[in-house]
Design a protein around this motif. Structure first.
Motif, PDB file in Angstrom:
ATOM      1  N   GLY A 165     -21.973 -11.412   4.578  1.00 65.40           N
ATOM      2  CA  GLY A 165     -20.766 -10.627   4.749  1.00 65.40           C
ATOM      3  C   GLY A 165     -20.804  -9.557   5.820  1.00 65.40           C
ATOM      4  O   GLY A 165     -19.758  -9.036   6.215  1.00 65.40           O
ATOM      5  N   ALA A 166     -21.988  -9.191   6.308  1.00 69.83           N
ATOM      6  CA  ALA A 166     -22.100  -8.125   7.305  1.00 69.83           C
ATOM      7  C   ALA A 166     -22.498  -8.697   8.660  1.00 69.83           C
ATOM      8  O   ALA A 166     -23.165  -9.747   8.740  1.00 69.83           O
ATOM      9  CB  ALA A 166     -23.126  -7.084   6.860  1.00 69.83           C
ATOM     10  N   ARG A 167     -22.103  -8.005   9.714  1.00 65.36           N
ATOM     11  CA  ARG A 167     -22.421  -8.476  11.058  1.00 65.36           C
ATOM     12  C   ARG A 167     -23.916  -8.355  11.334  1.00 65.36           C
ATOM     13  O   ARG A 167     -24.507  -7.303  11.149  1.00 65.36           O
ATOM     14  CB  ARG A 167     -21.636  -7.682  12.102  1.00 65.36           C
ATOM     15  N   CYS A 168     -24.481  -9.483  11.810  1.00 66.97           N
ATOM     16  CA  CYS A 168     -25.920  -9.546  12.041  1.00 66.97           C
ATOM     17  C   CYS A 168     -26.236  -9.966  13.474  1.00 66.97           C
ATOM     18  O   CYS A 168     -27.349  -9.776  13.952  1.00 66.97           O
ATOM     19  CB  CYS A 168     -26.532 -10.537  11.049  1.00 66.97           C
ATOM     20  N   GLY A 169     -25.259 -10.551  14.167  1.00 64.89           N
ATOM     21  CA  GLY A 169     -25.491 -11.026  15.524  1.00 64.89           C
ATOM     22  C   GLY A 169     -24.165 -11.385  16.169  1.00 64.89           C
ATOM     23  O   GLY A 169     -23.091 -11.087  15.638  1.00 64.89           O
ATOM     24  N   ARG A 170     -24.240 -12.064  17.306  1.00 64.40           N
ATOM     25  CA  ARG A 170     -23.014 -12.413  18.027  1.00 64.40           C
ATOM     26  C   ARG A 170     -23.252 -13.615  18.926  1.00 64.40           C
ATOM     27  O   ARG A 170     -24.378 -13.876  19.374  1.00 64.40           O
ATOM     28  CB  ARG A 170     -22.545 -11.241  18.886  1.00 64.40           C
ATOM     29  N   LEU A 171     -22.172 -14.328  19.173  1.00 62.62           N
ATOM     30  CA  LEU A 171     -22.122 -15.395  20.161  1.00 62.62           C
ATOM     31  C   LEU A 171     -21.400 -14.866  21.392  1.00 62.62           C
ATOM     32  O   LEU A 171     -20.461 -14.072  21.270  1.00 62.62           O
ATOM     33  CB  LEU A 171     -21.370 -16.605  19.614  1.00 62.62           C
ATOM     34  N   ARG A 172     -21.810 -15.339  22.577  1.00 59.12           N
ATOM     35  CA  ARG A 172     -21.182 -14.926  23.830  1.00 59.12           C
ATOM     36  C   ARG A 172     -20.971 -16.170  24.687  1.00 59.12           C
ATOM     37  O   ARG A 172     -21.715 -17.150  24.564  1.00 59.12           O
ATOM     38  CB  ARG A 172     -22.069 -13.932  24.579  1.00 59.12           C
ATOM     39  N   VAL A 173     -19.973 -16.123  25.564  1.00 58.41           N
ATOM     40  CA  VAL A 173     -19.696 -17.283  26.410  1.00 58.41           C
ATOM     41  C   VAL A 173     -19.348 -16.828  27.818  1.00 58.41           C
ATOM     42  O   VAL A 173     -18.661 -15.818  28.012  1.00 58.41           O
ATOM     43  CB  VAL A 173     -18.568 -18.147  25.787  1.00 58.41           C
TER      44      VAL A 173
END
Length: 233
Positions: free
Chosen positions: A97-105
């Motif tokens: 439920g909590a933000r742990c990382g990210r995708l980028r493009v």
């Protein structure tokens, strides 16, 4: 070079800096598709892949949610069964439920109708909290704080590459529908009120190219995935 094991269509390069920046540099230099750059540190893991699409950018942008599904499948298989992994349309990766990382493009071109020379999709994931005072930001977490201390980051990178390659093959063979169905079960926030690109309303879901559909009191607005493209560093 990389000592990680990748599928035959992929090959790795360990980097000391941002994997996405290195992947972009290699893409500009004309490297073959399938390069996976990766960095594994004590507190963070990240990777990026170079792809050379044969379709216009508007459709090639599907590689971002596709790589997100590949990541969820990989971490979901490696983490304990009670750990949940979800994706935000905008790229955030949520664990329990909590933000742990990210995708980028990133892409060589920003014209949705043009076929880009290359696309780079990267991700990074926090392994350890930024400080010892966890709980200061309840919407932010780290993998090892969520019962995943036994997840090996190198194995995660390898598994992400394998799962993403499987989804690329399926997308090429079967079109967007299976990927769309899988992603819809993983996306965070559908049915909730959001604001994206100056549009506020209810997040209804996505179209076949994963553009965000937002319904306000009057109209339904489409926010294309190309709005998530970051500037090339």
């Amino acid at each position: 070079m990389s000592n990680l094991a990748f599928p035959p269509a992929m090959y790795g390069e360990a980097v000391s800096g941002d994997p996405a920046e290195t992947a972009i540099m290699r893409a500009i230099q004309g490297v073959d598709a399938g390069l996976v750059t990766h960095r594994i540190a004590a507190d963070q893991v990240g990777a990026a892949i170079v792809m050379t699409p044969e379709v216009p950018l508007a459709k090639a942008m599907t590689m971002m949610p596709l790589c997100g599904v590949g990541f969820q499948n990989a971490l979901g298989a490696l983490a304990p069964p009670e750990v949940s992994v979800h994706l935000e349309w905008g790229g955030a990766i949520r664990v329990n439920g909590a933000r742990c990382g990210r995708l980028r493009v990133f892409a060589s071109d920003t014209d949705p109708a043009a076929v880009p020379d290359w696309i780079v999709v990267g991700w990074d994931l926090a392994l350890l909290p930024l400080d010892s005072e966890t709980g200061n930001d309840p919407d932010r977490t780290a993998l090892y704080a969520e019962g995943c201390a036994d997840v090996d980051p190198a194995t995660l990178v390898e598994a992400w590459a394998r799962h993403s390659l499987l989804w690329i093959a399926r997308w090429e063979d079967e079109g967007p529908r299976p990927l769309n169905a899988e992603w819809r079960g993983l996306v965070h926030g559908v049915g909730e009120d959001i604001t994206q690109n100056a549009h506020s309303g209810t997040f209804l879901g996505v179209d076949e190219d994963f553009g965000m559909l937002i319904r306000d009191n009057i109209d339904t607005h489409l926010v294309p995935l190309t709005t998530l493209l970051e500037d090339t560093p």
